[in-house]
Design an enzyme around this catalytic site. Structure first.
Site, mmCIF file in Angstrom:
data_model
loop_
_atom_site.group_PDB
_atom_site.id
_atom_site.type_symbol
_atom_site.label_atom_id
_atom_site.label_comp_id
_atom_site.label_asym_id
_atom_site.label_seq_id
_atom_site.Cartn_x
_atom_site.Cartn_y
_atom_site.Cartn_z
ATOM 1 N N ASP A 183 0.850 -1.196 0.000
ATOM 2 C CA ASP A 183 0.000 0.000 0.000
ATOM 3 C C ASP A 183 0.878 1.235 0.000
ATOM 4 O O ASP A 183 1.346 1.684 1.047
ATOM 5 C CB ASP A 183 -0.935 0.008 1.206
ATOM 6 C CG ASP A 183 -1.959 1.142 1.136
ATOM 7 O OD1 ASP A 183 -1.763 2.076 0.333
ATOM 8 O OD2 ASP A 183 -2.940 1.090 1.890
ATOM 9 N N HIS A 188 0.265 7.996 3.826
ATOM 10 C CA HIS A 188 0.943 7.374 4.958
ATOM 11 C C HIS A 188 2.443 7.662 4.995
ATOM 12 O O HIS A 188 3.140 7.141 5.872
ATOM 13 C CB HIS A 188 0.709 5.863 4.915
ATOM 14 C CG HIS A 188 -0.732 5.501 4.784
ATOM 15 N ND1 HIS A 188 -1.655 5.740 5.778
ATOM 16 C CD2 HIS A 188 -1.429 4.946 3.751
ATOM 17 C CE1 HIS A 188 -2.848 5.336 5.380
ATOM 18 N NE2 HIS A 188 -2.736 4.858 4.157
ATOM 19 N N ILE A 203 -0.561 9.434 8.383
ATOM 20 C CA ILE A 203 -1.223 8.562 9.350
ATOM 21 C C ILE A 203 -0.834 7.105 9.100
ATOM 22 O O ILE A 203 -0.412 6.740 8.006
ATOM 23 C CB ILE A 203 -2.755 8.708 9.284
ATOM 24 C CG1 ILE A 203 -3.285 8.301 7.892
ATOM 25 C CG2 ILE A 203 -3.174 10.133 9.616
ATOM 26 C CD1 ILE A 203 -4.796 8.300 7.777
ATOM 27 N N GLY A 206 -4.715 2.075 8.027
ATOM 28 C CA GLY A 206 -5.763 1.422 8.800
ATOM 29 C C GLY A 206 -5.565 -0.082 8.872
ATOM 30 O O GLY A 206 -5.819 -0.705 9.907
#
Length: 282
Positions: A183, A188, A203, A206
């Site tokens: 990913d 991120h 961040i 998830g």
């Protein structure tokens, strides 16, 4: 209209052949912060956390995830992962190959946002189902066409003391390691991209939080035996920034584990990370 549900709902997203190796499993579980040798050493009876099945089809991707969904003209910066689940037919082997077929199963209109649901089934070369994933993405600014709002039944945590209450310190560089699991979304990693998307800093993925919580519950309440996990479902309730601490609480409820995950300590103490956490066991 950026989203046309008449075109999107039921659309097949294709079939993908993929394979994975022990090295992929080791990298994935290290990126979740695993330290037990059963997760990190191929000669120690390597077991596979079922959450690996979510990322296995795209594990070797080096480009940001595409959003070329039929009937959906959306921008990556608008998208937040809404929920994720996986159910497995049995233990995932440390290496193997499979074929996954994915479709858009539903789209919900939340007014100021749209929720797009995808379902994928992975099968062995012999045609046996290995696992099924179901996920949703939350697309900000793309609702309001008068479609179905959808419904969900919240998972209630018991009012008694949890059977486990533990914390995990997210490394400052953990998102940079986890992005090697397929990913490469710049949200991120790239501070400027994150700011443009409305966040003060990159961040944590998830799905990294998802795997961390599954690993924690497996270690704390299932004796570290990943083969006992039949399914794992969560709603992404908030974000985690690298360097923060995740608090995981879990309750045994028959053949299920109900759990919650929040930020622990700092200015965001108690902020939600994962909600509606449900682990089914064999």
């Amino acid at each position: 209209m950026p989203i046309d549900p008449d075109v999107a709902i039921g659309a097949e997203l294709g079939t993908v052949d993929f394979s994975w190796t022990e090295s992929d499993v080791l990298l994935y579980q290290l990126a979740l912060g695993a330290t037990d040798l059963s997760y990190t050493l191929e000669t120690a009876g390597l077991q596979v956390l079922p959450s690996f099945g979510v990322v296995a089809p795209t594990f070797h991707a080096s480009d940001p995830p595409p959003l070329d969904l039929p009937g959906c003209d959306i921008n990556l910066a608008q998208v937040v992962h809404g929920s994720q689940s996986i159910s497995v037919a049995g233990p995932i082997p440390p290496c193997g190959s499979a074929t996954v077929t994915t479709r858009i199963s539903d789209i919900w209109d939340k007014g100021k946002a749209a929720v797009i649901w995808q379902e994928g089934t992975a099968c062995s070369p012999e045609g046996q189902r290995l696992w099924t994933t179901r996920s949703s993405i939350f697309v900000r600014g793309e609702g309001g066409w008068g479609g179905e709002r959808g419904s969900s039944e919240p998972v209630e945590v018991p009012e008694r003391a949890p059977d486990t209450d533990t914390t995990y310190d997210v490394w400052p560089q953990q998102a940079l390691l986890y992005r090697l699991c397929g990913d490469r979304n710049p949200l991120h990693a790239d501070p400027e991209f994150a700011k443009a998307a409305g966040f003060p800093a990159p961040i944590l993925h998830g799905l990294c939080s998802y795997g961390i919580v599954l690993r924690t519950l497996t270690e704390e309440l299932l004796g570290g035996d990943a083969t006992r996990v039949a399914g794992f479902a969560v709603k992404f309730a908030g974000v985690v920034f690298p360097g923060e601490t995740i608090r995981v609480r879990g309750w045994r409820e028959g053949d299920r584990i109900v759990a919650s995950a929040t930020v622990a300590g700092g200015e965001r103490d108690g902020a939600p990370v994962l909600g509606d956490v449900l682990l089914d066991t064999f």
